[in-house]
Design a protein around this motif. Sequence first.
Motif, PDB file in Angstrom:
ATOM      1  N   GLU A  72       0.884  -1.241   0.093  1.00 39.99           N
ATOM      2  CA  GLU A  72       0.185   0.171   0.024  1.00 39.99           C
ATOM      3  C   GLU A  72       0.887   1.122  -0.037  1.00 39.99           C
ATOM      4  OE1 GLU A  72      -3.421   2.042   2.726  1.00 39.99           O
ATOM      5  OE2 GLU A  72      -2.576   0.273   3.323  1.00 39.99           O
ATOM      6  N   LEU A  73       0.621   2.220  -0.959  1.00 49.12           N
ATOM      7  CA  LEU A  73       1.480   3.402  -1.120  1.00 49.12           C
ATOM      8  C   LEU A  73       0.668   4.602  -0.496  1.00 49.12           C
ATOM      9  CD1 LEU A  73       3.210   2.871  -4.536  1.00 49.12           C
ATOM     10  CD2 LEU A  73       4.148   2.384  -2.391  1.00 49.12           C
ATOM     11  N   GLY A  74      -0.806   4.529  -0.440  1.00 51.60           N
ATOM     12  CA  GLY A  74      -1.645   5.398  -0.173  1.00 51.60           C
ATOM     13  C   GLY A  74      -2.370   6.265  -1.016  1.00 51.60           C
ATOM     14  N   GLU A  75      -3.468   6.781  -0.962  1.00 52.71           N
ATOM     15  CA  GLU A  75      -4.205   7.596  -1.832  1.00 52.71           C
ATOM     16  C   GLU A  75      -4.833   6.796  -3.063  1.00 52.71           C
ATOM     17  OE1 GLU A  75      -2.290  11.166  -2.897  1.00 52.71           O
ATOM     18  OE2 GLU A  75      -1.658  11.756  -0.835  1.00 52.71           O
ATOM     19  N   GLY A  76      -5.027   5.437  -2.789  1.00 49.14           N
ATOM     20  CA  GLY A  76      -5.497   4.508  -3.878  1.00 49.14           C
ATOM     21  C   GLY A  76      -4.415   3.799  -4.862  1.00 49.14           C
ATOM     22  N   LEU A 102      -3.084 -10.578  -7.333  1.00 41.42           N
ATOM     23  CA  LEU A 102      -2.818  -9.284  -6.786  1.00 41.42           C
ATOM     24  C   LEU A 102      -3.471  -8.050  -7.388  1.00 41.42           C
ATOM     25  CD1 LEU A 102       0.900  -9.799  -6.120  1.00 41.42           C
ATOM     26  CD2 LEU A 102      -0.700  -9.841  -4.551  1.00 41.42           C
ATOM     27  N   THR A 103      -3.678  -8.150  -8.618  1.00 44.41           N
ATOM     28  CA  THR A 103      -4.510  -7.166  -9.210  1.00 44.41           C
ATOM     29  C   THR A 103      -6.040  -6.985  -8.750  1.00 44.41           C
ATOM     30  OG1 THR A 103      -3.117  -6.863 -11.103  1.00 44.41           O
ATOM     31  CG2 THR A 103      -5.120  -6.052 -11.405  1.00 44.41           C
ATOM     32  N   ALA A 104      -6.484  -8.171  -8.593  1.00 42.59           N
ATOM     33  CA  ALA A 104      -7.884  -8.263  -8.247  1.00 42.59           C
ATOM     34  C   ALA A 104      -8.054  -7.955  -6.670  1.00 42.59           C
ATOM     35  CB  ALA A 104      -8.386  -9.779  -8.281  1.00 42.59           C
ATOM     36  N   LEU A 105      -6.971  -8.344  -5.898  1.00 43.39           N
ATOM     37  CA  LEU A 105      -7.021  -7.777  -4.511  1.00 43.39           C
ATOM     38  C   LEU A 105      -6.898  -6.234  -4.355  1.00 43.39           C
ATOM     39  CD1 LEU A 105      -4.370 -10.133  -2.495  1.00 43.39           C
ATOM     40  CD2 LEU A 105      -6.789  -9.943  -2.539  1.00 43.39           C
ATOM     41  N   ALA A 106      -6.234  -5.550  -5.406  1.00 45.14           N
ATOM     42  CA  ALA A 106      -6.043  -4.003  -5.454  1.00 45.14           C
ATOM     43  C   ALA A 106      -7.306  -3.617  -5.548  1.00 45.14           C
ATOM     44  CB  ALA A 106      -4.928  -3.868  -6.270  1.00 45.14           C
ATOM     45  N   GLU A 107      -7.991  -3.964  -6.888  1.00 40.05           N
ATOM     46  CA  GLU A 107      -9.294  -3.388  -6.940  1.00 40.05           C
ATOM     47  C   GLU A 107     -10.328  -3.583  -6.038  1.00 40.05           C
ATOM     48  OE1 GLU A 107      -9.829  -5.800 -10.479  1.00 40.05           O
ATOM     49  OE2 GLU A 107      -8.974  -4.196 -12.037  1.00 40.05           O
ATOM     50  N   ARG A 108     -10.347  -4.838  -5.277  1.00 37.02           N
ATOM     51  CA  ARG A 108     -11.125  -5.078  -4.271  1.00 37.02           C
ATOM     52  C   ARG A 108     -11.054  -3.915  -3.097  1.00 37.02           C
ATOM     53  NH1 ARG A 108     -10.675 -10.447  -5.418  1.00 37.02           N
ATOM     54  NH2 ARG A 108      -9.407 -10.851  -3.714  1.00 37.02           N
ATOM     55  N   GLY A 109      -9.842  -3.908  -2.826  1.00 36.91           N
ATOM     56  CA  GLY A 109      -9.249  -2.857  -1.792  1.00 36.91           C
ATOM     57  C   GLY A 109      -9.343  -1.350  -2.202  1.00 36.91           C
ATOM     58  N   PHE A 153       9.948   1.806 -14.687  1.00 36.16           N
ATOM     59  CA  PHE A 153       8.965   2.051 -13.883  1.00 36.16           C
ATOM     60  C   PHE A 153       7.686   1.954 -14.552  1.00 36.16           C
ATOM     61  CE2 PHE A 153      12.216   4.626 -12.009  1.00 36.16           C
ATOM     62  CZ  PHE A 153      12.426   4.267 -10.743  1.00 36.16           C
ATOM     63  N   MET A 154       6.771   1.021 -14.112  1.00 40.85           N
ATOM     64  CA  MET A 154       5.348   0.882 -14.945  1.00 40.85           C
ATOM     65  C   MET A 154       4.238   1.135 -14.099  1.00 40.85           C
ATOM     66  SD  MET A 154       6.784  -2.627 -16.908  1.00 40.85           S
ATOM     67  CE  MET A 154       5.471  -2.543 -18.442  1.00 40.85           C
ATOM     68  N   THR A 155       3.182   1.244 -14.760  1.00 41.03           N
ATOM     69  CA  THR A 155       1.875   1.690 -13.931  1.00 41.03           C
ATOM     70  C   THR A 155       0.729   1.231 -14.729  1.00 41.03           C
ATOM     71  OG1 THR A 155       0.689   2.993 -12.538  1.00 41.03           O
ATOM     72  CG2 THR A 155       1.530   3.870 -14.801  1.00 41.03           C
ATOM     73  N   LYS A 156      -0.488   1.029 -13.995  1.00 43.18           N
ATOM     74  CA  LYS A 156      -1.710   0.546 -14.678  1.00 43.18           C
ATOM     75  C   LYS A 156      -2.871   1.124 -13.716  1.00 43.18           C
ATOM     76  CE  LYS A 156      -4.356  -3.527 -15.598  1.00 43.18           C
ATOM     77  NZ  LYS A 156      -4.481  -4.924 -15.434  1.00 43.18           N
ATOM     78  N   ALA A 157      -3.728   2.035 -14.675  1.00 39.42           N
ATOM     79  CA  ALA A 157      -4.840   2.432 -13.832  1.00 39.42           C
ATOM     80  C   ALA A 157      -6.078   1.166 -13.771  1.00 39.42           C
ATOM     81  CB  ALA A 157      -5.816   3.463 -14.813  1.00 39.42           C
ATOM     82  N   LEU A 158      -6.610   1.211 -12.630  1.00 37.83           N
ATOM     83  CA  LEU A 158      -7.584   0.138 -12.301  1.00 37.83           C
ATOM     84  C   LEU A 158      -8.840   0.685 -12.304  1.00 37.83           C
ATOM     85  CD1 LEU A 158      -5.636  -1.527  -8.998  1.00 37.83           C
ATOM     86  CD2 LEU A 158      -5.688  -2.120 -11.403  1.00 37.83           C
TER      87      LEU A 158
END
Length: 158
Positions: A72-76, A102-109, A153-158
């Motif tokens: 968790e980094l904060g702010e979603g 892990l992506t599904a956990l992030a989305e549920r979180g 560095f890579m990122t993805k919007a959920l």
Amino acid sequence: MLTGTGIQIAADAPLREDVAALLDEHLQDMYATSPPESVHALDHGTLAGDGIVFVTARAADGALLGCGALKELGEGHGELKSMRTTAAARGRGVASAVLEHLTALAERGGYRRLSLETGVEDYFAAARRLYARHGFTECGPFADYTEDPNSVFMTKAL
């Protein structure tokens, strides 16, 4: 969670003996591949700490296949950490299954963004391809990272 491939993915302890051995291998490879100041892998104790969900992938017989963590980094915003597949399990979809879990956990979180740091060396090419296949795109440094010629560095919007 049981995936269609028979891989069991669930929360686990990074200090568990077989997991610790896989994480030791991961850290050794990171330090053998990248300069020390560019190694951002977390140690076992940190992976067991607050704000981190650590999971393993196991075969039906309990054999360890791989692991990964969501920090968790904060702010979603969350970060993928310590993605690793055992040598025997490579090419069997384990990394994709862990990443999807892990992506599904992030989305549920309630996370709105998921990011990661990996290396630029050829050793990390398969990882970069995996992340790109799952919708991650290159971005600038995030959280406490700074520009590093040895990092992607890579990122993805959920």
